[in-house]
Design a protein around this motif. Structure first.
Motif, PDB file in Angstrom:
ATOM      1  N   UNK A  62       0.836  -1.208   0.000  1.00 36.12           N
ATOM      2  CA  UNK A  62       0.000   0.000   0.000  1.00 36.12           C
ATOM      3  C   UNK A  62       0.871   1.258   0.000  1.00 36.12           C
ATOM      4  N   UNK A  63       1.935   1.243   0.804  1.00 33.45           N
ATOM      5  CA  UNK A  63       2.851   2.384   0.847  1.00 33.45           C
ATOM      6  C   UNK A  63       3.454   2.670  -0.521  1.00 33.45           C
ATOM      7  N   UNK A  64       3.871   1.611  -1.207  1.00 31.30           N
ATOM      8  CA  UNK A  64       4.455   1.773  -2.540  1.00 31.30           C
ATOM      9  C   UNK A  64       3.424   2.303  -3.519  1.00 31.30           C
ATOM     10  N   UNK A  65       2.205   1.771  -3.441  1.00 36.05           N
ATOM     11  CA  UNK A  65       1.139   2.225  -4.345  1.00 36.05           C
ATOM     12  C   UNK A  65       0.780   3.686  -4.074  1.00 36.05           C
ATOM     13  N   UNK A  66       0.735   4.069  -2.803  1.00 34.16           N
ATOM     14  CA  UNK A  66       0.457   5.464  -2.459  1.00 34.16           C
ATOM     15  C   UNK A  66       1.551   6.387  -2.979  1.00 34.16           C
ATOM     16  N   UNK A  67       2.803   5.975  -2.795  1.00 30.28           N
ATOM     17  CA  UNK A  67       3.927   6.793  -3.264  1.00 30.28           C
ATOM     18  C   UNK A  67       3.852   6.994  -4.777  1.00 30.28           C
ATOM     19  N   UNK A  68       3.492   5.927  -5.479  1.00 32.47           N
ATOM     20  CA  UNK A  68       3.391   5.999  -6.940  1.00 32.47           C
ATOM     21  C   UNK A  68       2.269   6.951  -7.360  1.00 32.47           C
ATOM     22  N   UNK A  69       1.121   6.826  -6.702  1.00 28.54           N
ATOM     23  CA  UNK A  69      -0.042   7.639  -7.066  1.00 28.54           C
ATOM     24  C   UNK A  69       0.156   9.114  -6.717  1.00 28.54           C
ATOM     25  N   UNK A  70       0.781   9.388  -5.571  1.00 25.83           N
ATOM     26  CA  UNK A  70       0.891  10.776  -5.119  1.00 25.83           C
ATOM     27  C   UNK A  70       1.962  11.564  -5.861  1.00 25.83           C
ATOM     28  N   UNK A  71       2.726  10.902  -6.704  1.00 25.14           N
ATOM     29  CA  UNK A  71       3.716  11.642  -7.507  1.00 25.14           C
ATOM     30  C   UNK A  71       3.030  12.645  -8.437  1.00 25.14           C
ATOM     31  N   UNK A  72       1.789  12.355  -8.811  1.00 24.90           N
ATOM     32  CA  UNK A  72       1.080  13.258  -9.718  1.00 24.90           C
ATOM     33  C   UNK A  72       0.274  14.326  -8.975  1.00 24.90           C
ATOM     34  N   UNK A  78      -4.966  16.822  -3.029  1.00 31.18           N
ATOM     35  CA  UNK A  78      -4.922  15.805  -4.081  1.00 31.18           C
ATOM     36  C   UNK A  78      -4.182  14.559  -3.604  1.00 31.18           C
ATOM     37  N   UNK A  79      -3.100  14.775  -2.874  1.00 34.19           N
ATOM     38  CA  UNK A  79      -2.312  13.656  -2.374  1.00 34.19           C
ATOM     39  C   UNK A  79      -3.161  12.741  -1.495  1.00 34.19           C
ATOM     40  N   UNK A  80      -3.921  13.339  -0.563  1.00 35.49           N
ATOM     41  CA  UNK A  80      -4.761  12.545   0.326  1.00 35.49           C
ATOM     42  C   UNK A  80      -5.862  11.826  -0.465  1.00 35.49           C
ATOM     43  N   UNK A  81      -6.398  12.500  -1.467  1.00 35.14           N
ATOM     44  CA  UNK A  81      -7.433  11.886  -2.312  1.00 35.14           C
ATOM     45  C   UNK A  81      -6.889  10.649  -3.009  1.00 35.14           C
ATOM     46  N   UNK A  82      -5.696  10.761  -3.572  1.00 36.49           N
ATOM     47  CA  UNK A  82      -5.078   9.613  -4.247  1.00 36.49           C
ATOM     48  C   UNK A  82      -4.809   8.481  -3.261  1.00 36.49           C
ATOM     49  N   UNK A  83      -4.372   8.835  -2.052  1.00 36.93           N
ATOM     50  CA  UNK A  83      -4.093   7.805  -1.049  1.00 36.93           C
ATOM     51  C   UNK A  83      -5.363   7.067  -0.635  1.00 36.93           C
ATOM     52  N   UNK A  84      -6.448   7.821  -0.459  1.00 39.38           N
ATOM     53  CA  UNK A  84      -7.724   7.185  -0.122  1.00 39.38           C
ATOM     54  C   UNK A  84      -8.184   6.261  -1.246  1.00 39.38           C
ATOM     55  N   UNK A  85      -7.957   6.674  -2.469  1.00 35.12           N
ATOM     56  CA  UNK A  85      -8.326   5.835  -3.608  1.00 35.12           C
ATOM     57  C   UNK A  85      -7.580   4.498  -3.559  1.00 35.12           C
ATOM     58  N   UNK A  86      -6.293   4.543  -3.237  1.00 35.97           N
ATOM     59  CA  UNK A  86      -5.493   3.316  -3.100  1.00 35.97           C
ATOM     60  C   UNK A  86      -6.075   2.428  -2.002  1.00 35.97           C
ATOM     61  N   UNK A  87      -6.415   3.025  -0.867  1.00 34.53           N
ATOM     62  CA  UNK A  87      -6.925   2.256   0.278  1.00 34.53           C
ATOM     63  C   UNK A  87      -8.250   1.573  -0.065  1.00 34.53           C
ATOM     64  N   UNK A  88      -9.164   2.303  -0.681  1.00 32.67           N
ATOM     65  CA  UNK A  88     -10.474   1.730  -0.988  1.00 32.67           C
ATOM     66  C   UNK A  88     -10.375   0.625  -2.045  1.00 32.67           C
ATOM     67  N   UNK A  89      -9.534   0.824  -3.043  1.00 35.73           N
ATOM     68  CA  UNK A  89      -9.363  -0.224  -4.059  1.00 35.73           C
ATOM     69  C   UNK A  89      -8.672  -1.458  -3.471  1.00 35.73           C
ATOM     70  N   UNK A  90      -7.751  -1.233  -2.566  1.00 31.15           N
ATOM     71  CA  UNK A  90      -7.116  -2.364  -1.890  1.00 31.15           C
ATOM     72  C   UNK A  90      -8.163  -3.141  -1.090  1.00 31.15           C
ATOM     73  N   UNK A  91      -9.022  -2.424  -0.398  1.00 33.67           N
ATOM     74  CA  UNK A  91     -10.077  -3.057   0.401  1.00 33.67           C
ATOM     75  C   UNK A  91     -10.919  -4.002  -0.452  1.00 33.67           C
ATOM     76  N   UNK A  92     -11.323  -3.519  -1.615  1.00 33.66           N
ATOM     77  CA  UNK A  92     -12.180  -4.343  -2.473  1.00 33.66           C
ATOM     78  C   UNK A  92     -11.399  -5.492  -3.110  1.00 33.66           C
ATOM     79  N   UNK A  93     -10.136  -5.276  -3.396  1.00 36.31           N
ATOM     80  CA  UNK A  93      -9.320  -6.337  -4.001  1.00 36.31           C
ATOM     81  C   UNK A  93      -9.074  -7.486  -3.032  1.00 36.31           C
ATOM     82  N   UNK A  94      -9.143  -7.200  -1.726  1.00 33.79           N
ATOM     83  CA  UNK A  94      -8.864  -8.223  -0.710  1.00 33.79           C
ATOM     84  C   UNK A  94     -10.047  -8.354   0.250  1.00 33.79           C
ATOM     85  N   UNK A  95     -11.223  -8.198  -0.318  1.00 33.44           N
ATOM     86  CA  UNK A  95     -12.459  -8.166   0.461  1.00 33.44           C
ATOM     87  C   UNK A  95     -12.652  -9.433   1.295  1.00 33.44           C
TER      88      UNK A  95
END
Length: 276
Positions: A62-72, A78-95
């Motif tokens: 998750x940390x790596x995915x957040x770092x990748x997403x927040x580069x933009x 915006x950074x927090x929005x991207x991080x939340x997006x990573x968290x929610x998608x992770x949640x559903x991927x490992x539901x």
């Protein structure tokens, strides 16, 4: 991470999600991973210890995915929005796995109790850092109250996603939440009302967070460097377990970890936070 350890973790993730924690035996895990049973106990002392390793495994992802997403990201919102997006998608991927963890009563021994404290610490610290980045110094008198409110919002939507993901527009949710959190911050700052939380919660000042953070950094090291880095981590734990830990000893041990290029910046940042 050593290949056999990774294979055991990934096999256990699938089995825990499918069968549940209690119904999955160590033998079934090693059979699924296609490794000898002794290999399990080379890396883990118990299934509880394995759960801790699963958390570290996913946390680093998750940390790596957040770092990748927040580069933009162009700003903290915006950074927090991207991080939340990573968290929610992770949640559903490992539901299935997350539902298993929430549903089953995992035995809580002393080590697991410390582990659950580490999880809370890291989650609150993540919220704290993002809220401060968005609002700056003005939010400090109200920070922990806003962290608690933000945590409640995020967890409520997480629970809803676990129950009925189709009821929520996941594309809208991260941005919507960030806006709500921003408005909460603005309201508490403008009103200036005294807050219910009067001091930093004790569990957030416990330096077990330091151990958890270093442990996760070590996962990113080259396999040949991990044994020595792990010995340094053990020395840090031993110092922290003393009645009166010596900060100079802990800082010296952290400096020792700076020799590893892959985690040098992380360790330097961690030492600076300790000074602060």
């Amino acid at each position: 991470m050593q290949e056999k350890k990774r294979m055991i973790i990934e096999a256990s993730i699938d089995l825990f999600a499918e069968r549940g924690f209690h119904e999955t035996s160590v033998q079934q895990i090693v059979d699924e991973a296609q490794v000898a049973k002794g290999s399990f106990y080379n890396y883990f002392t118990s299934k509880n210890d394995l759960l801790r390793a699963i958390y570290d495994y996913y946390y680093t992802q998750i940390e790596e995915a957040m770092a990748e997403e927040t580069r933009q990201a162009s700003n903290a919102m915006d950074s927090f929005t991207y991080q939340l997006d990573v968290v929610f998608h992770f949640l559903l991927s490992h539901k299935a796995l997350i539902q298993m963890v929430l549903k089953e009563q995992v035995p809580i021994d002393r080590d697991m109790e410390w582990f659950m404290t580490e999880v809370k610490q890291q989650h609150y610290y993540w919220l704290e850092q993002n809220i401060q980045a968005i609002q700056g110094e003005a939010i400090k008198p109200y920070l922990y109250d806003v962290v608690v409110m933000t945590d409640g919002l995020i967890h409520s939507y997480m629970n809803w996603l676990l129950i009925d993901e189709n009821a929520i527009d996941l594309n809208q949710l991260p941005h919507y939440l960030t806006k709500r959190i921003y408005k909460i911050c603005q309201d508490v700052i403008s009103e200036g009302e005294p807050t219910p939380i009067k001091q930093t919660p004790q569990f957030l000042t416990d330096e077990s967070l330091l151990v958890a953070t270093v442990r996760q950094y070590i996962l990113n090291l080259d396999p040949k460097d991990r044994p020595e880095a792990s010995r340094v981590l053990t020395a840090i734990e031993n110092e922290l377990n003393k009645p009166e830990p010596e900060s100079v000893v802990i800082d010296s041990l952290l400096i020792n970890l700076e020799q590893y290029d892959a985690i040098r910046d992380d360790i330097q940042e961690l030492r600076e936070k300790r000074k602060g």
